[in-house]
Structures are given as C-alpha cells and as structure tokens.
Write an enzyme that holds these catalytic residues in place. Structure first.
Site, mmCIF file in Angstrom:
data_model
loop_
_atom_site.group_PDB
_atom_site.id
_atom_site.type_symbol
_atom_site.label_atom_id
_atom_site.label_comp_id
_atom_site.label_asym_id
_atom_site.label_seq_id
_atom_site.Cartn_x
_atom_site.Cartn_y
_atom_site.Cartn_z
ATOM 1 N N ASN A 14 73.969 -27.783 -97.219
ATOM 2 C CA ASN A 14 74.343 -26.563 -97.005
ATOM 3 C C ASN A 14 73.076 -25.757 -96.120
ATOM 4 O O ASN A 14 72.349 -25.209 -96.834
ATOM 5 C CB ASN A 14 74.967 -25.883 -98.018
ATOM 6 C CG ASN A 14 75.172 -24.316 -97.605
ATOM 7 O OD1 ASN A 14 75.445 -24.050 -96.356
ATOM 8 N ND2 ASN A 14 75.433 -23.482 -98.526
ATOM 9 N N LYS A 16 72.978 -23.036 -94.786
ATOM 10 C CA LYS A 16 72.883 -21.617 -94.823
ATOM 11 C C LYS A 16 72.826 -21.142 -93.351
ATOM 12 O O LYS A 16 72.942 -21.907 -92.104
ATOM 13 C CB LYS A 16 72.305 -21.126 -95.914
ATOM 14 C CG LYS A 16 72.651 -21.766 -97.076
ATOM 15 C CD LYS A 16 71.978 -21.029 -98.422
ATOM 16 C CE LYS A 16 72.473 -22.018 -99.597
ATOM 17 N NZ LYS A 16 72.286 -21.149 -101.039
ATOM 18 N N HIS A 93 82.284 -20.052 -100.928
ATOM 19 C CA HIS A 93 80.753 -20.031 -101.775
ATOM 20 C C HIS A 93 80.530 -18.689 -102.055
ATOM 21 O O HIS A 93 80.892 -17.772 -101.575
ATOM 22 C CB HIS A 93 80.084 -20.412 -100.397
ATOM 23 C CG HIS A 93 78.553 -20.788 -100.575
ATOM 24 N ND1 HIS A 93 77.468 -19.929 -101.072
ATOM 25 C CD2 HIS A 93 78.011 -21.909 -100.728
ATOM 26 C CE1 HIS A 93 76.382 -20.469 -101.480
ATOM 27 N NE2 HIS A 93 76.629 -21.679 -101.393
ATOM 28 N N GLU A 95 77.947 -16.841 -101.849
ATOM 29 C CA GLU A 95 77.187 -16.034 -101.043
ATOM 30 C C GLU A 95 78.342 -15.246 -100.064
ATOM 31 O O GLU A 95 78.177 -14.132 -99.940
ATOM 32 C CB GLU A 95 76.443 -16.676 -100.158
ATOM 33 C CG GLU A 95 75.080 -16.998 -100.995
ATOM 34 C CD GLU A 95 74.325 -18.194 -100.456
ATOM 35 O OE1 GLU A 95 74.426 -18.590 -99.427
ATOM 36 O OE2 GLU A 95 73.507 -18.668 -101.355
ATOM 37 N N GLU A 168 79.406 -24.253 -108.723
ATOM 38 C CA GLU A 168 77.997 -23.790 -108.220
ATOM 39 C C GLU A 168 77.803 -22.552 -109.023
ATOM 40 O O GLU A 168 78.339 -21.600 -108.657
ATOM 41 C CB GLU A 168 78.109 -23.452 -106.816
ATOM 42 C CG GLU A 168 78.079 -24.695 -105.954
ATOM 43 C CD GLU A 168 77.374 -24.381 -104.595
ATOM 44 O OE1 GLU A 168 76.424 -25.159 -104.536
ATOM 45 O OE2 GLU A 168 77.545 -23.431 -104.043
ATOM 46 N N GLY A 174 69.764 -21.223 -105.552
ATOM 47 C CA GLY A 174 68.323 -20.811 -104.818
ATOM 48 C C GLY A 174 67.341 -20.360 -105.839
ATOM 49 O O GLY A 174 66.449 -19.494 -105.309
ATOM 50 N N SER A 213 70.256 -25.478 -107.152
ATOM 51 C CA SER A 213 68.804 -25.803 -107.142
ATOM 52 C C SER A 213 68.571 -27.422 -107.402
ATOM 53 O O SER A 213 67.976 -28.017 -108.193
ATOM 54 C CB SER A 213 68.301 -25.128 -108.417
ATOM 55 O OG SER A 213 68.082 -23.895 -107.884
HETATM 56 P P1 PGA Z 1 70.499 -24.440 -103.550
HETATM 57 O O1 PGA Z 1 71.665 -23.693 -102.784
HETATM 58 O O2 PGA Z 1 70.681 -25.965 -103.458
HETATM 59 O O3 PGA Z 1 69.239 -23.899 -102.480
HETATM 60 O O4 PGA Z 1 70.433 -23.854 -104.938
HETATM 61 C C1 PGA Z 1 73.056 -24.392 -103.205
HETATM 62 C C2 PGA Z 1 74.242 -24.063 -102.261
HETATM 63 O O5 PGA Z 1 74.170 -24.390 -101.015
HETATM 64 O O6 PGA Z 1 75.009 -23.393 -102.591
#
Ligand code: PGA
Length: 254
Positions: A14, A16, A93, A95, A168, A174, A213
C-alpha cells in the site's frame, strides 16, 4: 481450504500517497515477485495504468473506489474506471474511515460496486488503541465485519464472489509497533470463525491478511500463524528491496 488460488500467500503493497513515474519505473525493474505468491501493488489511481507488468503473479490494486457509479461527483473515480486497470481494491482502510468519514453504509456500496465490475475487494478492519486497551477489541471487530460483510453476502447475488480481508489494528499502522503474533493469531482465528459461522463454508476460505508495521524482521513470525494468509504492507513496501525481501521470506516458509 483457503481460497488463494494457486498461491501460498498474498502480499499487498500500500503505497498510500506516494510515488511518481520515475519511482514506479525503478520499482518495477527491481521488484522480484515469485510464482508461489500473489503480489498486489496498490498505487494512487493516477498510476494504475503504469503498473502494467509481465512479471509473474503481479497485480495492480487501487487504494479506494467511489461509492457512486457515475454522475455529478467531481473528483471521484468509479469501480468501472478502476476495473480498466486493476483487479483489486482496498475498501475501508482505517485512514479512509478516519480522515474521510467512511461509514459502514458507504463501505457496503463500495464493495457492491466493486463486485459489479469484477474487482476483488480487500476489506480492512481493526480496532484503535482505546479499544485495545479497554479490552473490547473483539466486539469492535465483530461489528466492523458484521455491519459491512454480512449485509453484502446476505444477498445471493454476491454469495460466490471472492473476498479478501485484512486485519489492521489502527495502533499498529505506521507506528513501528506491530501486533504480536499472539495478538494477531487471536483476532485472525476469531475473524475466521465469525465468517464461517455467519456466511457458511464458502467464506471459511476467505484469505485473512495482517497489516500494521510489517517488515522483514517480523514477517516470518507473523506469517507462521495459522490463519495468516498474507501481509498488507505500507511503509516497508516503499523500499522495493525491503518489500522483495519480505516476499522471499514467505517463499522460504512454504
Ligand atoms: P504500515 O501501513 O505498514 O506502514 O504500518 C500498513 C497499511 O498500509 O495500512
């Protein structure tokens, strides 16, 4: 039997809000997917067309899709448009839920439109830190799955559609603080049973990914858990060598 086709694990990158044409060129030159795994790169929509590749078992995915099919919705990108260039789409997601106020009703519409245009949704769910600390995370997860996935599959039209889900935990995304293998195992087993009990045997085969993470240090211990069928990787997927290393770790496990 998990419905992974011929794959042993699924890896979703991902990106982002990152990437540009030069980044993609270099990334695709150096990315080494392997034949045992399914690798899905979720880029911003504008780059989906640039993700075309002859590499084995490598697919494009969108990070989101509009809840609308067509019409006066400036700036939106519909499922039929996404389907021109990709096979997969992330839905729900955290976010999107947090920063764009996506409700369960919106997510239902998105999944139904994805199916209409033969996209495979990767539905994300997971508790926040407060839920985790209070200890009510399983009931939050239950609600997230119950309120979106069950209504979609209550319609016989969608009963045979392919679904991927991703656990997640918001507190792990993150932050550099991944959930422990035990925590992941508990939720994945719970989600597996919930799907089996409520949408029958077919949905006992839904691949369940973990995200939050993930990196090359923790991938092995996470992938070893029984109901973990792959990883959804944000930050670490931006470094193509790191992402490739994670995929190779899974190769070693199978
Ligand atoms: P991350 O993101 O691996 O940076 O924690 C996970 C995600 O895309 O949701």
């Amino acid at each position: 039997m998990i419905n992974l086709g011929n794959f042993s694990s699924i890896f979703v990158a991902n990106w982002k809000l990152n990437g540009n044409i030069e980044f993609i060129d270099k990334y695709y030159q150096n990315l080494l997917p392997n034949s045992e795994n399914c690798t899905i790169i979720c880029s911003p929509h504008i780059f989906l067309k640039s993700l075309k590749s002859n590499k084995v078992n490598l697919f494009a995915g969108a990070q989101d899709v509009s809840e609308y099919n067509e019409g006066a919705y400036t700036g939106e990108i519909s499922a039929s448009m996404v389907a021109e260039y990709s096979r997969y789409v992330l839905v729900g997601h955290s976010e999107r839920r947090m920063f764009f106020n996506e409700s369960n009703d919106i997510l239902i519409k998105k999944i139904m439109l994805a199916y209409k245009y033969n996209l495979i949704p990767i539905f994300c769910f997971g508790e926040n830190l407060e839920n985790r600390e209070k200890g009510d995370y399983l009931s939050i997860i239950k609600q997230q799955i119950e309120k979106v996935i069950f209504p979609v599959f209550s319609s016989s039209v969608f009963l045979n559609q392919t679904l991927i889900v991703a656990y997640e935990p918001v507190w792990a995304i993150g932050t550099g603080k991944h959930a422990s293998p035990e925590q992941i195992s508990e939720v994945h087993d719970y989600a597996r049973n919930l799907l089996i009990d409520n949408i029958g045997n077919i949905k006992g085969s839904v691949p369940i990914l973990y995200g939050g993470s993930c990196n090359s240090q923790n991938a092995k211990s996470i992938l070893e858990q029984k109901n973990v069928n792959g990883l959804l990787i944000g930050g670490a997927s931006l470094d193509v060598d790191h992402f490739t290393k994670i995929i190779q770790i899974a190769h070693g496990l199978s």
